[in-house]
Design a protein around this motif. Structure first.
Motif, short mmCIF file in Angstrom:
data_model
loop_
_atom_site.label_atom_id
_atom_site.label_comp_id
_atom_site.label_asym_id
_atom_site.label_seq_id
_atom_site.Cartn_x
_atom_site.Cartn_y
_atom_site.Cartn_z
N GLY A 105 0.82 -1.20 0.00
CA GLY A 105 0.00 0.00 0.00
C GLY A 105 0.85 1.25 0.00
N THR A 106 0.25 2.38 0.30
CA THR A 106 0.97 3.65 0.37
C THR A 106 0.55 4.40 1.64
N ALA A 107 1.37 5.36 2.02
CA ALA A 107 1.06 6.22 3.17
C ALA A 107 1.72 7.56 2.95
N GLU A 108 1.14 8.60 3.54
CA GLU A 108 1.75 9.93 3.48
C GLU A 108 3.06 9.90 4.25
N LYS A 109 4.04 10.63 3.75
CA LYS A 109 5.40 10.53 4.27
C LYS A 109 5.50 10.81 5.76
N LEU A 110 4.95 11.91 6.22
CA LEU A 110 5.08 12.25 7.63
C LEU A 110 4.34 11.24 8.50
N ALA A 111 3.17 10.79 8.05
CA ALA A 111 2.41 9.80 8.81
C ALA A 111 3.18 8.49 8.95
N ALA A 112 3.90 8.11 7.90
CA ALA A 112 4.66 6.86 7.94
C ALA A 112 5.80 6.91 8.94
N HIS A 113 6.25 8.13 9.27
CA HIS A 113 7.36 8.28 10.21
C HIS A 113 6.90 8.60 11.63
N GLN A 114 5.61 8.74 11.86
CA GLN A 114 5.12 8.97 13.22
C GLN A 114 5.21 7.67 14.01
N PRO A 115 5.58 7.72 15.30
CA PRO A 115 5.69 6.51 16.11
C PRO A 115 4.40 5.68 16.08
N PRO A 116 4.50 4.37 15.98
CA PRO A 116 5.72 3.56 15.95
C PRO A 116 6.34 3.40 14.56
N GLY A 117 5.82 4.10 13.57
CA GLY A 117 6.36 4.03 12.21
C GLY A 117 5.71 2.93 11.41
N GLN A 118 5.58 3.17 10.12
CA GLN A 118 5.07 2.16 9.19
C GLN A 118 6.21 1.73 8.27
N LEU A 119 6.35 0.42 8.10
CA LEU A 119 7.45 -0.10 7.29
C LEU A 119 7.28 0.33 5.84
N HIS A 120 8.29 1.01 5.30
CA HIS A 120 8.19 1.55 3.94
C HIS A 120 9.50 1.38 3.20
N ARG A 121 9.41 1.51 1.88
CA ARG A 121 10.58 1.31 1.02
C ARG A 121 11.44 2.57 1.02
N ALA A 122 12.75 2.37 1.05
CA ALA A 122 13.71 3.47 1.03
C ALA A 122 14.94 3.02 0.26
N PHE A 123 15.87 3.94 0.06
CA PHE A 123 17.14 3.59 -0.58
C PHE A 123 18.26 4.40 0.05
N SER A 124 19.48 3.88 -0.04
CA SER A 124 20.68 4.58 0.43
C SER A 124 21.79 4.37 -0.58
N VAL A 125 22.48 5.47 -0.91
CA VAL A 125 23.54 5.45 -1.91
C VAL A 125 24.88 5.78 -1.25
N PHE A 126 25.91 5.04 -1.64
CA PHE A 126 27.29 5.29 -1.19
C PHE A 126 28.16 5.45 -2.43
N LEU A 127 28.63 6.66 -2.67
CA LEU A 127 29.49 6.92 -3.81
C LEU A 127 30.92 7.19 -3.35
N PHE A 128 31.88 6.70 -4.13
CA PHE A 128 33.30 6.81 -3.80
C PHE A 128 34.04 7.45 -4.97
N ASP A 129 35.09 8.21 -4.64
CA ASP A 129 35.91 8.78 -5.71
C ASP A 129 37.01 7.79 -6.09
N GLU A 130 37.87 8.20 -7.01
CA GLU A 130 38.89 7.29 -7.53
C GLU A 130 39.95 6.94 -6.49
N LYS A 131 40.00 7.70 -5.39
CA LYS A 131 40.93 7.41 -4.29
C LYS A 131 40.31 6.47 -3.25
N GLY A 132 39.05 6.06 -3.48
CA GLY A 132 38.38 5.18 -2.53
C GLY A 132 37.79 5.90 -1.34
N ARG A 133 37.62 7.22 -1.46
CA ARG A 133 37.04 8.00 -0.37
C ARG A 133 35.52 8.08 -0.54
N LEU A 134 34.81 7.98 0.58
CA LEU A 134 33.35 8.03 0.59
C LEU A 134 32.87 9.47 0.59
#
Length: 203
Positions: free
Chosen positions: A39-68
């Motif tokens: 299903g779907t939920a409004e963003k702020l409502a999904a983060h109100q305690p206790p929270g609703q489990l929702h899809r997210a993503f996290s990106v980690f980019l590195f340069d040519e020296k291997g720095r994050l």
């Protein structure tokens, strides 16, 4: 029907104004423990305690020296303002593929396209944010990649950026506030990070 970027929504705002002046809420995709959309939920409502489990993503980019590439979230963000975190994170629009969302938000926040972006697994977590009282109940899709272009951060999203070695990250993490989810997503992404950067980089 998927919500598209043409609506002008950003990950930092719980609602945006439409041309007619009405506030249009940002919708998130709710999932079960297996990551299946339920299903779907409004963003702020999904983060109100206790929270609703929702899809997210996290990106980690590195340069040519291997720095994050880290970002410090802008002070105007309603959730976790002013803290350091990974390169980019956010939520796909309902119906949007996590990979597409990760590439989109990287461009919107940092003004660049990764020269490489690869899937790095998923992690499920429950992290309350003591400062705001909001809760991150997330099924998070992880991505690692390389960046060769110079970042051009959007000041409404990002207050500061820094490229760091593992040692520099440890020092910064000990001294400065970081997002509640940062270490969880970094630890989950480490196998892919080491494959990308090489074990000699120290990640």
């Amino acid at each position: 029907m998927p919500i598209t970027p043409a609506n002008g929504q950003t990950a930092g705002d719980p609602a945006v104004s439409t041309p007619g002046g009405a506030a249009e809420p940002i919708m998130l995709e709710l999932v079960d423990e297996d990551g299946t959309t339920i299903g779907t939920a409004e963003k702020l409502a999904a983060h109100q305690p206790p929270g609703q489990l929702h899809r997210a993503f996290s990106v980690f980019l590195f340069d040519e020296k291997g720095r994050l590439l880290l970002q410090r979230r802008a002070l105007g963000k309603y959730h976790s303002p002013g803290v350091w975190s990974n390169t980019c994170c956010g939520h796909p629009y309902p119906g949007e593929a996590p990979f597409a969302a990760a590439a989109r938000r990287t461009a919107e926040e940092l003004g660049l396209a990764p020269s490489l972006l690869a899937e790095a697994g998923t992690v499920r977590y429950n992290h309350p944010d003591p400062a705001s009282g909001l809760v991150e109940q997330e099924y998070n899709h992880l991505f690692v990649g390389l960046v060769r272009a110079e970042p051009a951060p959007d000041p409404e999203e990002i207050g500061e950026i820094a490229f760091v070695t593992p040692e520099e990250l440890a020092e910064r993490h000990a001294e400065a506030p970081f997002s509640a989810w940062f270490m969880t997503v970094l630890d989950a992404a480490r196998p892919a990070v080491r494959e990308l950067t090489g074990r000699s980089a120290g990640w």
